[in-house]
Design a protein around this motif. Structure first.
Motif, mmCIF file in Angstrom:
data_model
loop_
_atom_site.group_PDB
_atom_site.id
_atom_site.type_symbol
_atom_site.label_atom_id
_atom_site.label_comp_id
_atom_site.label_asym_id
_atom_site.label_seq_id
_atom_site.Cartn_x
_atom_site.Cartn_y
_atom_site.Cartn_z
ATOM 1 N N ALA A 120 -66.077 33.723 4.361
ATOM 2 C CA ALA A 120 -66.900 34.093 5.414
ATOM 3 C C ALA A 120 -67.979 34.704 5.048
ATOM 4 O O ALA A 120 -69.214 34.558 5.372
ATOM 5 C CB ALA A 120 -66.230 34.472 6.603
ATOM 6 N N GLU A 142 -71.916 34.068 5.038
ATOM 7 C CA GLU A 142 -72.960 34.719 5.542
ATOM 8 C C GLU A 142 -74.150 34.982 4.538
ATOM 9 O O GLU A 142 -75.212 35.190 4.807
ATOM 10 C CB GLU A 142 -72.166 36.001 5.998
ATOM 11 N N SER A 186 -65.859 34.274 13.066
ATOM 12 C CA SER A 186 -66.992 33.678 12.229
ATOM 13 C C SER A 186 -67.606 32.437 13.140
ATOM 14 O O SER A 186 -67.895 31.691 12.447
ATOM 15 C CB SER A 186 -66.406 33.207 11.083
#
Length: 350
Positions: A220, A224, A273
């Motif tokens: 994640a 990002e 997320s």
């Protein structure tokens, strides 16, 4: 004074809360995992009893005073036969623990923390599972079959897919649609390995599903930061989660959505997320014609409270509760009708 207990039980850890007649918490604690498929019925009962005794001590409840009810919302408690077996073990081995029991799956605890009439729960944590409960008590599920047969949209699945894509690309078996370098570096760091062969121990002899799934958190972070492979993995997860909801929509009863909304309780770490899932999730659901809004909510209290409510209801006691304090709205998927009206209004304004 009567006391009501509730347990939120997972495969790796559990939480317990004891409420008084006003619905206020007077004691709480945590403990080891309580999935009986992994530890056995007897050990599961022992761990539950241990948590109850510790919470009773915190609440200054005498040891020989049984709870009025104990709701158990545990991972692995999807079958009525084994649920009855667990209840019988508790009654036999710990006769003063509680006067009544309500045993159900962990999804039920999450659902009833947010609503009294039912709705949908979509778990996306280490594993995944989706369950619908109508107001008449009928239930339907999609998933919940574990990593061997499913777990789509979960942290485990995302992590496994990352490893599989990298291996296939390196084998020149299926080339990755995006560069694998950053993901392979992440895999090596997470598992403390140097070569692909080093990973085999973690896949077979010493397989640890929660540890394997924890790779997802690092993926994640890569996503990002714009890594295209990681972004693609989360888009795929968004599609899978939307499909789980869509699979159960034909079973929704009209009285469950009289308000115009269907509550979907989103449980698990992957929902943290949401920004990585949202676009693909919405796009997949836009293929469906839905006559009501889907209100995605996240509970702000332990689902041990929902288990506590279920236990009190089973004991025919109206335990006070304020559901609005137990959740926040993550996202609302508007009904097809509302989307159509908004689209017409936008055209008129042009």
């Amino acid at each position: 004074m009567r006391y009501f207990g509730g347990v939120e039980g997972g495969a790796t850890h559990s939480r317990l809360v004891i409420c008084d007649e006003s619905g206020e918490s007077v004691g709480s604690t945590s403990g080891l995992g309580t999935n009986h498929w992994g530890i056995g019925i007897a050990e599961c009962a022992r761990r539950i009893a241990d948590m109850v005794e510790r919470a009773k001590e915190e609440a200054n409840i005498p040891k020989d005073t049984p709870l009025t009810s104990l709701g158990l919302s545990l991972s692995g408690c999807e079958q009525e036969a084994t649920n009855r077996e667990l209840e019988q073990e508790l009654r036999t081995t710990f006769p003063n623990l509680s006067n009544s029991y309500a045993v159900s799956s962990d999804t039920m605890g999450s659902m009833f923390t947010a609503s009294s009439i039912g709705g949908m729960v979509l778990i996306s944590g280490t594993g995944s599972n989706c369950l619908l409960r109508n107001s008449d008590g009928s239930t339907y599920n999609c998933g919940g079959w574990g990593n061997f047969l499913g777990d789509e949209g979960s942290a485990w699945y995302i992590s496994h897919r990352a490893v599989k894509v990298v291996f296939d690309d390196m084998d020149n078996f299926v080339k990755s649609p995006a560069p694998v370098d950053k993901t392979w570096t992440l895999i090596k760091e997470h598992f403390s390995i140097e070569t692909r062969y080093d990973l085999l121990t973690h896949c077979y002899a010493k397989f640890d599903k929660p540890f394997f799934a924890n790779l997802c958190k690092k993926l994640a972070q890569n996503a990002e930061q714009g890594d295209q492979l990681a972004l693609g993995l989360f888009r795929e997860a968004g599609v899978h989660l939307a499909r789980m909801i869509a699979s159960l929509l034909p079973n929704v009863h009209k009285d469950l959505v009289e308000s115009g909304d269907l509550s979907v309780v989103c449980v698990g770490s992957v929902w943290s997320s949401w920004d990585l899932l949202q676009e693909a999730f919405n796009k997949e659901l836009s293929k469906q014609s839905i006559d009501y809004n889907l209100k995605l909510v996240r509970i702000t209290k332990s689902s041990a409270y929902g288990a506590c409510y279920l236990g009190a209801d089973n004991a025919n006691f109206d335990l006070p509760r304020n559901y609005a304090d137990n959740f926040t709205v993550l996202h609302t998927v508007e009904s097809s009708k509302t989307k159509g009206q908004n689209g017409v209004a936008e055209e008129a304004c042009k």
